[in-house]
Design an enzyme around this catalytic site. Structure first.
Site: not given
Length: 196
Positions: A93-94
């Site tokens: 997610r990043d």
């Protein structure tokens, strides 16, 4: 403090279970009065972002095409590992250039698992994380619309990293028409592709 504590324990849980040459290695952890610390292996050459964006100002030489392709391959292997080769499915997610670290030989390691989401695998379903987090410029449009992240969201973010490796530009670039606005690198690349 509470969100930082959650990120700390999320990263700790993941890195205790994930071991791959292209994922930063957790050595240990500690807690003090009001502080929590994760201790990682030392990755000598800092982040990919430092090498791509104004490298000479940061004391680095520009990356060769050979180095860029090796970095892309290494990062892809690290991401593939957390998606497909662990017991549970992890959505990072990043994924971004500042979360890809380079060792002494410029080999890439995926780092910063504070936003990672463990999601259960099902037979035909994609791994799904139901909270939208991440960095603007690296988020796929459908994730923003549907407010969820999947392994495909990580793949999209990796595509942005590839575009940065190729162009040397940042994920968000200034709009030439309006100085105080930014555009995503992907929309810029797609607009230029239509002109070819």
């Amino acid at each position: 403090k509470d969100s930082k504590s959650k990120e700390f324990f999320a990263e700790l849980k993941v890195l205790c279970k994930v071991h791959h040459i292209n994922v930063v290695e957790l050595i240990g952890y500690a807690s003090g009065e009001d502080h929590l610390y994760l201790v990682y292996e030392y990755v000598q050459n800092g982040s990919l972002s430092e090498h791509l964006h104004d490298p000479l100002l940061k004391g680095h030489q520009p990356l060769s095409w050979t180095a860029r392709t090796q970095i892309a391959t290494d990062a892809a292997r690290g991401i593939e590992y957390i998606h497909d080769h662990t017991k549970a499915c992890y959505v990072h997610r990043d994924i971004k250039t500042s979360n890809i670290l380079l060792d002494e030989g410029l080999r890439a390691k995926v780092a910063d698992f504070g936003l990672v989401k463990l999601v259960e695998r099902s037979d035909e379903q994609d791994c799904l994380a139901t909270r939208l987090v991440g960095t603007p410029g690296y988020l796929p449009p459908e994730s923003v619309r549907e407010l969820h992240m999947t392994t495909k969201s990580d793949v999209y973010a990796f595509g942005v990293v590839l575009a940065e490796l190729i162009t040397g530009l940042r994920a968000l670039v200034r709009d030439n028409k309006e100085a105080n606005k930014t555009k995503s690198l992907i929309s810029t690349v797609r607009a230029n592709d239509k002109c070819l």
